[in-house]
Enzyme design. Structure first.
Site, PDB file in Angstrom:
ATOM      1  N   ASP A 370     -17.496  14.132  40.642  1.00 34.32           N
ATOM      2  CA  ASP A 370     -17.072  13.799  41.841  1.00 34.32           C
ATOM      3  C   ASP A 370     -18.361  13.935  42.758  1.00 34.32           C
ATOM      4  OD1 ASP A 370     -15.408  13.590  44.467  1.00 34.32           O
ATOM      5  OD2 ASP A 370     -14.385  12.825  43.021  1.00 34.32           O
ATOM      6  N   ASP A 371     -18.151  14.030  43.940  1.00 32.69           N
ATOM      7  CA  ASP A 371     -19.012  14.155  45.271  1.00 32.69           C
ATOM      8  C   ASP A 371     -20.062  15.509  44.850  1.00 32.69           C
ATOM      9  OD1 ASP A 371     -20.355  14.250  47.658  1.00 32.69           O
ATOM     10  OD2 ASP A 371     -18.567  14.328  48.711  1.00 32.69           O
ATOM     11  N   ARG A 447     -16.871  13.528  59.574  1.00 33.25           N
ATOM     12  CA  ARG A 447     -17.314  14.165  58.372  1.00 33.25           C
ATOM     13  C   ARG A 447     -18.799  14.166  58.310  1.00 33.25           C
ATOM     14  NH1 ARG A 447     -16.606  13.489  51.935  1.00 33.25           N
ATOM     15  NH2 ARG A 447     -15.707  15.741  51.558  1.00 33.25           N
ATOM     16  N   LYS A 480     -15.901   5.935  40.634  1.00 32.15           N
ATOM     17  CA  LYS A 480     -14.869   6.323  41.680  1.00 32.15           C
ATOM     18  C   LYS A 480     -15.733   5.872  43.089  1.00 32.15           C
ATOM     19  CE  LYS A 480     -12.081  10.059  43.833  1.00 32.15           C
ATOM     20  NZ  LYS A 480     -11.921  11.597  43.772  1.00 32.15           N
ATOM     21  N   TRP A 481     -15.191   4.976  43.802  1.00 30.04           N
ATOM     22  CA  TRP A 481     -15.889   4.195  45.056  1.00 30.04           C
ATOM     23  C   TRP A 481     -14.997   4.736  46.075  1.00 30.04           C
ATOM     24  CZ3 TRP A 481     -19.607  -0.131  45.167  1.00 30.04           C
ATOM     25  CH2 TRP A 481     -19.758  -0.751  46.509  1.00 30.04           C
ATOM     26  N   ASP A 482     -15.782   5.832  46.834  1.00 32.35           N
ATOM     27  CA  ASP A 482     -15.150   6.554  47.990  1.00 32.35           C
ATOM     28  C   ASP A 482     -15.490   5.703  49.224  1.00 32.35           C
ATOM     29  OD1 ASP A 482     -13.482   8.306  49.181  1.00 32.35           O
ATOM     30  OD2 ASP A 482     -14.243  10.012  48.411  1.00 32.35           O
ATOM     31  N   MET A 483     -14.823   6.165  50.106  1.00 34.72           N
ATOM     32  CA  MET A 483     -15.042   5.701  51.690  1.00 34.72           C
ATOM     33  C   MET A 483     -14.319   6.613  52.602  1.00 34.72           C
ATOM     34  SD  MET A 483     -14.298   4.043  54.571  1.00 34.72           S
ATOM     35  CE  MET A 483     -12.946   3.173  54.524  1.00 34.72           C
ATOM     36  N   ASN A 484     -14.999   7.524  53.263  1.00 36.04           N
ATOM     37  CA  ASN A 484     -14.305   8.716  54.029  1.00 36.04           C
ATOM     38  C   ASN A 484     -14.341   8.669  55.563  1.00 36.04           C
ATOM     39  OD1 ASN A 484     -13.275  10.523  51.797  1.00 36.04           O
ATOM     40  ND2 ASN A 484     -15.248  10.436  51.018  1.00 36.04           N
ATOM     41  N   CYS A 530     -11.007   4.346  46.320  1.00 37.35           N
ATOM     42  CA  CYS A 530     -10.753   5.551  46.970  1.00 37.35           C
ATOM     43  C   CYS A 530     -11.123   5.556  48.421  1.00 37.35           C
ATOM     44  CB  CYS A 530     -11.318   6.626  46.175  1.00 37.35           C
ATOM     45  SG  CYS A 530     -11.024   8.296  47.115  1.00 37.35           S
ATOM     46  N   ASP A 552      -5.379  12.028  48.995  1.00 36.98           N
ATOM     47  CA  ASP A 552      -5.843  13.367  48.341  1.00 36.98           C
ATOM     48  C   ASP A 552      -4.886  14.390  48.268  1.00 36.98           C
ATOM     49  OD1 ASP A 552      -8.416  12.793  48.157  1.00 36.98           O
ATOM     50  OD2 ASP A 552      -9.271  13.353  49.939  1.00 36.98           O
TER      51      ASP A 552
HETATM   52  C1  DGJ Z   1     -12.357  12.096  49.237  1.00 35.72           C
HETATM   53  C2  DGJ Z   1     -11.690  11.660  48.056  1.00 35.72           C
HETATM   54  O1  DGJ Z   1     -10.252  11.078  48.222  1.00 35.72           O
HETATM   55  C3  DGJ Z   1     -11.551  13.057  47.217  1.00 35.72           C
HETATM   56  O2  DGJ Z   1     -11.016  12.785  45.926  1.00 35.72           O
HETATM   57  C4  DGJ Z   1     -12.993  13.396  46.908  1.00 35.72           C
HETATM   58  O3  DGJ Z   1     -13.696  12.417  45.909  1.00 35.72           O
HETATM   59  C5  DGJ Z   1     -13.754  13.723  48.264  1.00 35.72           C
HETATM   60  N1  DGJ Z   1     -13.610  12.611  49.212  1.00 35.72           N
HETATM   61  C6  DGJ Z   1     -15.352  14.083  48.135  1.00 35.72           C
HETATM   62  O4  DGJ Z   1     -16.028  13.950  49.184  1.00 35.72           O
END
Ligand code: DGJ
Length: 734
Positions: A370-371, A447, A480-484, A530, A552
């Site tokens: 992961d990250d 963030r 795993k392609w995230d976007m936070n 994600c 999460d």
């Molecule tokens: C948000 C994701 O939902 C988590 O599973 C994890 O990948 C974190 N970001 C990492 O920053």
């Protein structure tokens, strides 16, 4: 042929396996909506056009001057209504002409019926694999003043009770048109005695089921966040008041789109209901120059006369087989271990390898890093955009780690957050204008990060090239392609002032283009989407990435509602669900490992904890869970889901997956809080073949399907909070 055209009546009758959808062109040329519901036999249906209310009946007289008219549009049930000509309800579209006016009125121009289903250029959509799977009707409407034409597309599927709709607006005139509103679909029900159901929530409690009676006025859900959002999913349903999980009429509307949207139901003074859905007109406009066109996303509408459960199963089948794409569409999904909750940012190659070693021993199939593996990222304050490996943490690079993981017999997966940029990154230092921003205004951090301007081809190319280089550099089979974060200061340095309000939609189009590129270039990578958990769990993303990190919140009890709500539209195979450590990191709850396993088995199963810290007993339980899931996953991932007991309605939850041939089933039951002196309960299963005999693993007696469904299985006496049971059923006959 599922689409009939009755020429003398100018009436269209669309017939799905169990529904009819009827439209008619009036003598004045308006496209009216006459019916959507249980399948009708006859095509002689013009009588369905409602008579005018008494008050308006005297209106059809010759006006005293030619430039006036009597047009009671206010009561006409329509398919793609405009505004300004006497219909005071919300329109489906609105366009500003060069003279500044915004009145619009579309009338019928032509239509065509063709086999199959055309692709939507640049947008995700359901598809067919052969022309006989569907038939498509395209009705062209035109506004005689502005030169605007609209193609309304309707696809009827031969094997799904779904109707796919979209609209394409074209400027055939000689002046610029400014599109202020371009929804994908609208329709007017002649009644309003419905409940309005939607999936609402927040981060860590996504897609809770909300059901309220419709009332006069507007009921709407929307996103203005630049993503479909944690808060509202792009889905609504209207249910007849008596509709339940298994009975009654349900009308579902699901938007195949990942950005700002609106979905609404407007009940007017005559108690008709206008439903409309599409890109949110809020903070949106689109300049349409002569000859240009604008394609809306698709709405997938599903009718069920067998309750919410049947509606869900239609969406599940269609989205699993004819929305998701790629080599993984029809393959069982691997059991993964993800290091996020195990290590967060604090890891090195040895730590990761030690987790992978235990995972391999337990039968887990993929290790996902992961990250925190790139740039100089030791926390969430830096490095997004610098997609090259952090050699301090991983001195041998990704290829060395991937090889070490692969040599254990595991696939290797990697996390990215490609749409973001940290102000503390080389990328930002080189290109400070590559983020969404508005000159002269502060750039709001969330963030500690900003959103890249994916409207710009050079930004997409640079990010795509970096990701492609990483994917080529090591044996990576899972992304795993995230976007936070959501968007703020939505502006692009690359767009002229008159196109600034196109930014949010152009961003999504750019994102889709990059996803198309990468999923095409790396067809053997399993992509998972994600967004800070489930902040963009929508059909648009599912088209590119066949599974999504559901939330999460990994707490088993929290997940009951989240997964129940998600299952209203999305199939189990689209939901990633992991067992995590206790006390749970999001809510602090302690639940038994068995229950955590059963709840995570409601989707694509995996682990999100430090496997090196397990006790011997926990290892044995996990070894058993992994082996069990491998046996039952085809039933879960490709079977039919029947929801039995809703966690929104009580202290229990239960659900069952049944294979299409009804020879196998897996049922789960969770009892949430312990009760003193509880009643003796039986759980009535669903979806089985009443005439088959089933063996339940671990039980001596054989049961017939009718006994299990109509009488039910005795539930064990729960002892303690958060107890669960799983039954695996196999037919022993035929
Ligand atoms: C948000 C994701 O939902 C988590 O599973 C994890 O990948 C974190 N970001 C990492 O920053």
């Amino acid at each position: 042929m599922p689409i009939y055209y009755n020429e003398p009546q100018r009436l269209f009758h669309l017939q799905g396996p169990r529904y009819s959808y009827v439209m008619q062109v009036t003598p004045e040329g308006y496209l009216t909506h006459l019916y959507w519901g249980r399948r009708l036999h006859s095509h002689d249906l013009a009588w369905l056009l409602p008579p005018l209310p008494r008050k308006l009946r005297g209106q059809f007289r010759q006006p005293p001057v030619p430039e006036c008219r009597y047009e009671p549009l206010e009561t006409l049930p329509q398919e793609y209504p405009g505004y300004g000509g006497g219909d005071f309800r919300h329109p489906a579209y609105q366009v500003q002409l060069p003279d500044g006016s915004t009145v619009g009125e579309l009338t019928y121009l032509t239509h065509r019926i063709e086999p199959g289903k055309p692709r939507l250029s640049g947008l995700p959509a359901t598809y067919v694999e052969s022309p006989d799977e569907a038939e498509t009707l395209v009705i062209t409407l035109a506004d005689r003043v502005s030169g605007l034409t609209v193609d309304l597309t309707y696809t009827v599927f031969a094997h799904h009770d779904a109707l796919a709709r979209s609209a394409r607006l074209q400027n055939t005139g000689s002046g610029n048109l400014k599109v202020l509103r371009a929804l994908s679909a609208a329709l007017d029900f002649h009644r309003s005695d419905f409940d309005f159901l939607h999936l609402s929530g927040a981060s860590n409690r996504e897609r809770y089921i909300e059901r309220t009676p419709l009332r006069p006025g507007m009921q709407a859900i929307e996103s203005r966040r630049g993503a479909s959002s944690h808060q509202q999913n792009p889905f609504i349903a209207l249910l007849s008041r008596d509709a339940t999980e298994d009975h009654g009429e349900v009308y579902g509307f699901s938007l195949v789109y990942s950005g700002n949207f609106v979905a609404q139901a407007e009940v007017d003074m005559y108690h008709t209901t206008r439903v409309s859905m599409g890109i949110n007109p809020f903070d949106f406009s689109w300049l349409l120059e002569p000859g240009e066109s604008f394609q809306t996303p698709e709405v997938v509408m599903v009718y069920s006369d067998q309750g919410l459960g049947a509606m869900s199963r239609t969406y599940h089948d269609l989205y699993r087989t004819r929305l998701a794409r790629g080599v993984y569409r029809d393959q069982v999904r691997p059991i993964v271990v993800n290091n996020w909750e195990a290590t967060y940012f604090d890891f090195d190659a040895e730590k990761l390898e030690s987790i992978a070693r235990v995972a391999a021993d337990l039968g887990i199939e993929v290790f996902v890093l992961d990250d925190g593996w790139f740039g100089h990222r030791d926390n969430d304050e830096s490095s997004l955009g610098d997609w090259y490996v952090n050699t301090r943490k991983l001195p041998g690079g990704l290829s060395d780690l991937a090889k070490r993981v692969s040599s254990l017999g595991l696939g290797f997966g990697l996390w990215f957050e490609p749409e973001m940029i940290s102000p503390d990154s080389d990328l930002y230092r080189q290109h400070p204008d590559w983020c969404l921003h508005v000159p002269g205004r502060p750039r709001t951090l969330r963030r500690h990060q900003l959103v890249l301007d994916f409207t710009r081809p050079e930004v997409r190319k640079a990010v795509g090239d970096m990701i492609a280089a990483v994917l080529r550099s090591a044996p990576i089979r899972y992304v795993k392609w995230d976007m936070n974060r959501n968007m703020t200061e939505i502006g692009s340095a690359a767009l002229p002032p008159e196109r600034q309000r196109e930014t949010a939609h152009r961003y999504i189009l750019g994102l889709y283009e990059l996803l198309e590129r990468l999923t095409t270039e790396f067809p053997h990578v399993l992509f998972e989407s994600c967004a800070g958990g489930g902040g963009r769990f929508d059909p648009g993303m599912l088209y590119y990435m066949p599974q999504t990190w559901t939330s999460d919140n990994t707490d088993a009890i929290g997940r009951l509602k989240i997964q129940f709500g998600t299952s209203i539209v999305y199939p189990a195979i689209a939901m990633e669900a992991h067992v995590s450590a206790v006390p749970n990191h999001q809510v602090g709850r302690i639940t038994p490992l068995e229950t955590r396993g059963h709840v995570a088995m409601a989707g694509n199963f995996g682990y999100e904890l430090d496997l090196t810290k397990l006790t011997e007993k926990e290892r044995a339980t996990i070894r058993d869970q992994v082996a069990t899931y491998k046996r039952i996953r085809p039933v879960i991932q490709f079977g039919d889901l029947y929801r039995i007991l809703s966690p929104f309605e009580g202290n229990e939850a239960a659900w069952i997956y049944v294979t299409k041939d009804k020879r196998q089933a897996v049922a789960f039951y969770v009892h949430i809080l312990a009760e003193a002196n509880p009643p003796v309960r039986r759980l009535r299963l669903k979806g089985l073949d009443p005439d088959r005999t089933y063996r339940i693993e671990g039980m001596d007696r054989l049961y017939r399907g009718d006994e299990l469904m109509y009488a039910g299985l005795y539930l064990p006496d729960p002892w303690g909070d958060f107890q669960s049971v799983m039954w695996h059923l196999q037919a022993v006959d035929g």
